[in-house]
Write an enzyme that holds these catalytic residues in place. Structure first.
Site, PDB file in Angstrom:
ATOM      1  N   ASP A  55      -3.952  -9.379  -4.322  1.00 26.80           N
ATOM      2  CA  ASP A  55      -4.534 -10.532  -3.400  1.00 26.80           C
ATOM      3  C   ASP A  55      -4.496 -12.046  -4.049  1.00 26.80           C
ATOM      4  O   ASP A  55      -4.264 -12.975  -3.431  1.00 26.80           O
ATOM      5  CB  ASP A  55      -5.786 -10.188  -2.592  1.00 26.80           C
ATOM      6  CG  ASP A  55      -5.294  -9.125  -1.595  1.00 26.80           C
ATOM      7  OD1 ASP A  55      -4.157  -9.316  -0.903  1.00 26.80           O
ATOM      8  OD2 ASP A  55      -6.005  -8.197  -1.385  1.00 26.80           O
TER       9      ASP A  55
ATOM     10  N   CYS B  54      -8.651  -5.512 -11.958  1.00 27.97           N
ATOM     11  CA  CYS B  54      -8.319  -4.221 -11.367  1.00 27.97           C
ATOM     12  C   CYS B  54      -7.060  -4.317 -10.173  1.00 27.97           C
ATOM     13  O   CYS B  54      -6.478  -3.282  -9.978  1.00 27.97           O
ATOM     14  CB  CYS B  54      -9.380  -3.639 -10.437  1.00 27.97           C
ATOM     15  SG  CYS B  54      -9.805  -4.662  -8.750  1.00 27.97           S
TER      16      CYS B  54
ATOM     17  N   GLU C  22     -10.473 -12.492  -5.435  1.00 27.04           N
ATOM     18  CA  GLU C  22      -9.064 -12.281  -4.914  1.00 27.04           C
ATOM     19  C   GLU C  22      -8.578 -13.372  -3.932  1.00 27.04           C
ATOM     20  O   GLU C  22      -7.398 -13.314  -3.319  1.00 27.04           O
ATOM     21  CB  GLU C  22      -9.151 -10.826  -4.218  1.00 27.04           C
ATOM     22  CG  GLU C  22      -9.659 -10.237  -3.163  1.00 27.04           C
ATOM     23  CD  GLU C  22      -9.539  -8.894  -2.916  1.00 27.04           C
ATOM     24  OE1 GLU C  22      -8.652  -8.323  -3.241  1.00 27.04           O
ATOM     25  OE2 GLU C  22     -10.320  -8.557  -2.240  1.00 27.04           O
TER      26      GLU C  22
ATOM     27  N   HIS D 204       0.938  -1.223  -0.155  1.00 28.02           N
ATOM     28  CA  HIS D 204      -0.111  -0.085   0.034  1.00 28.02           C
ATOM     29  C   HIS D 204       0.844   1.267   0.042  1.00 28.02           C
ATOM     30  O   HIS D 204       0.332   2.336  -0.465  1.00 28.02           O
ATOM     31  CB  HIS D 204      -1.106   0.030   1.024  1.00 28.02           C
ATOM     32  CG  HIS D 204      -2.140  -1.078   0.519  1.00 28.02           C
ATOM     33  ND1 HIS D 204      -1.780  -2.172   0.734  1.00 28.02           N
ATOM     34  CD2 HIS D 204      -3.085  -0.898  -0.324  1.00 28.02           C
ATOM     35  CE1 HIS D 204      -3.046  -3.066   0.081  1.00 28.02           C
ATOM     36  NE2 HIS D 204      -3.665  -2.240  -0.286  1.00 28.02           N
TER      37      HIS D 204
END
Ligand code: PEP
Ligand code: MG
Length: 593
Positions: A458, A505, A434, A193
């Site tokens: 993920d 995505c 995911e 992140h």
């Protein structure tokens, strides 16, 4: 020391500037025994340090309020009040009276409090662990006379490159974007992140440098190349010149690509491909809307919560979601419900979990806190009155989760109807695919949802059991592993069978070779960073779906990711060469694969 350090390219761009070394870690503290006569003096030192820390927090608060907003800044009021806690001060003084130096006394009490809070049953208390850690560092640094590494110190326009171990949410809200031009971290990978946030903030970043914070003294100058993932320490004037020229070329290439923003996204053999943008912060929406994206494929709402002490209320959320919908003027906007936990945000007790990635996060946490979840759902349903909104649930593994979410959505609808609020009740609900569980059992999930969006960051992590944020494992994070390709293929096939849109995505969608594989596997919708939209259009316009499908079929049959990559590379290069006259600016494409 080596002058060139190689890390992981996390956010593109080149910056040159002085190092700003931020060591935000709890320092080592030695046991220091004091005499009875020294006790009052040590207690005095403690109180003086607490006062200085509070004064500092006050400054930090003002800065954060300016950069991030009042709610984000409130975290520092909470921290200041902890420093006034009589129980805390009493416990430290008691250790000092037992002849321990003030710094060790404070250290022991803070360790104890952090442990205690981390194990608390109340999530409110567990949320305080991050604050306690910040205070632990801040007060000890004062008591030990360590250099003040507080990010608040940076003067505007200093053009500094922030070098730190990892970027925590509390550091993020303090960042002055007018003072920092780039970020380099020991930790992190392309999909962690920090990287996502750096891309959102438009700051070049190199992550996964492992030990850059211990290699530098803080006095160096750096070139940071976020596109290549390279740092040059104390560069020569010639090296600076070379990189300045490169930076200029990148800007020109960007301009050329931007010219492609409004061309149609259709393959050489006439297959339309939807290219949407990933939006992480509402502030990005207006700029993202000029990227040529056909709407938003993923809005990560957890960044609304970064560095805050409380969750944003319904109205605040409504305004944020509406802003994104209005920026995209009627185009589809997919907003994901809070994906809090894992490496994302320490809200709700994550510090105490042994395995946060397998823990109480995302949809699990939302379903267990229905009031929090319904607040978000109500805000979303109200915002839906202003555009084409779709709601997406993260980390779904079972059908029950979707059904429970639907029940809560129906309650949110009732609550809004009772209030006579303006809202839309029939908002399409989709899920992220995911986890291997979701991909394998996508047929059982398909009946309850309107679309699938594959989160490859993920999906790769959970399929290969490779931590997406661990720099030491970066080479093992192979999205082209046969297991991952098969799970994507399965999801697309199920989507086709049930007439559901399947988009991707995750980061995979942003990388040309991977995107070519995804098109070949049957994916017809990609969501990428706003800056990546024109590049993706260029790729789409330069390839044929039948070529991509052939390459993907060959890749699917490969035993390893390396072989699959070779297969795809061969296919894409051949396709680009044979269709060179049909596409626009193909050289740029072959450069970037
Ligand atoms: C993903 O997992 O691929 C994804 C898009 O979500 P995030 O990166 O926010 O976990
Ligand atoms: Mg994810």
């Amino acid at each position: 020391m080596e002058r060139t350090l190689t890390g992981i390219p996390a956010a593109p761009g080149i910056a040159v500037g002085p190092v700003y070394l931020l060591r935000w870690e709890v320092p080592e503290v030695r046991y220091r025994i004091i005499t009875d006569e020294q006790v009052p003096h040590e207690i005095g030192r403690l109180h003086e340090a607490l006062e200085r820390a509070k004064a500092r927090l006050h400054q930090v608060r003002e800065r954060a309020e300016h950069h991030a907003g009042t709610d984000e800044a409130a975290i520092f009021d909470v921290q200041a009040s902890i420093l006034e806690d009589t129980e805390l001060i009493g416990a430290v003084e008691a250790y000092i009276r037992q002849n321990l130096g003030a710094e060790k006394a404070f250290d022991l009490v803070m360790l104890d409090w952090r442990r205690h809070f981390a194990g608390a049953t109340s999530s409110m208390l567990r949320e305080r662990v991050g604050d306690l850690t910040d205070l632990h560092i801040r007060v000890l640094s004062i008591l030990l006379g360590l250099p003040d590494h507080d990010p608040v110190d940076l003067p505007k326009g200093s053009g500094a490159i922030l070098v730190t171990h990892d970027l925590t949410p509390s550091l993020t809200v303090q960042l002055d974007r007018e003072a920092i031009v780039a970020i380099a971290t020991d930790a992190g990978t392309r999909t962690s992140h920090v990287a996502i946030l750096a891309r959102s903030l438009g700051l070049p970043a190199v992550v996964g440098l492992r030990d850059i914070t211990s290699r530098l003294t803080g006095k160096e100058k750096l070139i940071l190349d976020g596109t290549a993932g390279i740092i040059v320490v104390d560069p020569s004037p010639e090296e600076i010149e070379t990189y300045r020229t490169r930076a200029l070329r990148e800007v020109q290439e960007d301009d050329e690509l931007r010219a492609l923003a409004h061309v149609e996204s259709v393959t050489l053999d006439g297959v339309p491909i939807t290219i949407r943008a990933n939006v992480d912060l509402p502030d990005e929406a207006e700029v993202a809307a000029t990227s040529g994206a056909d709407g938003v494929g993923l809005m990560r709402t957890e960044f609304l919560v970064v560095g805050r002490t409380t969750m944003p209320d319904e109205d605040e959320q409504y305004r944020a979601y509406r802003r994104v919908l209005e920026a995209f003027r009627g185009q589809t906007v997919v907003i994901r419900t809070f994906d809090i936990g894992g490496d994302k945000l320490p809200v709700g007790g994550f510090p105490s979990e042994a395995n946060p990635f397998l823990g109480w996060r995302a949809i699990r946490m939302c379903l267990d806190q229905p009031e929090m979840f319904k607040t978000q759902l109500r805000a979303l349903l109200r915002a839906a009155a202003h555009g084409d909104l779709r709601i997406m649930l993260p980390l779904v593994v079972t059908r029950d989760e979707v059904q429970q979410a639907r029940t809560l959505m129906a309650e949110a609808v009732d609550e809004l109807a009772r209030r006579s609020a303006e809202f839309r009740a029939d908002v399409p609900l989709g899920i992220m695919i995911e986890t291997p569980a979701a991909a394998v059992s996508s047929d059982t999930l398909a009946k309850d949802v309107s679309f699938f969006s594959i989160g490859t960051n993920d999906l790769v992590q959970y399929t290969l059991a490779v931590d997406r944020g661990n720099a030491n494992l970066a080479s093992r994070f192979t999205a082209l592993h046969p297991a991952v390709l098969k799970l994507i293929h399965r999801t697309v096939t199920v989507g086709e069978q049930y007439g559901l849109d399947v988009s991707v995505c995750g980061e995979m969608a942003s990388q040309p070779l991977m995107a070519y594989a995804l098109l070949g596997l049957g994916v017809r919708s990609l969501s990428v960073s706003p800056r990546g939209v024109p590049l993706m259009k260029r790729i789409v316009r330069a390839v044929r779906i039948d070529d991509a499908a052939r390459s993907a079929t060959a890749a699917l049959a490969c035993a390893t990711a390396a072989l699959a990559e070779m297969e795809l590379r061969r296919g894409l290069s051949a396709a680009l060469t044979s269709h060179a006259s049909a596409g626009d600016g193909l050289l740029g494409v072959s450069h970037s694969i």
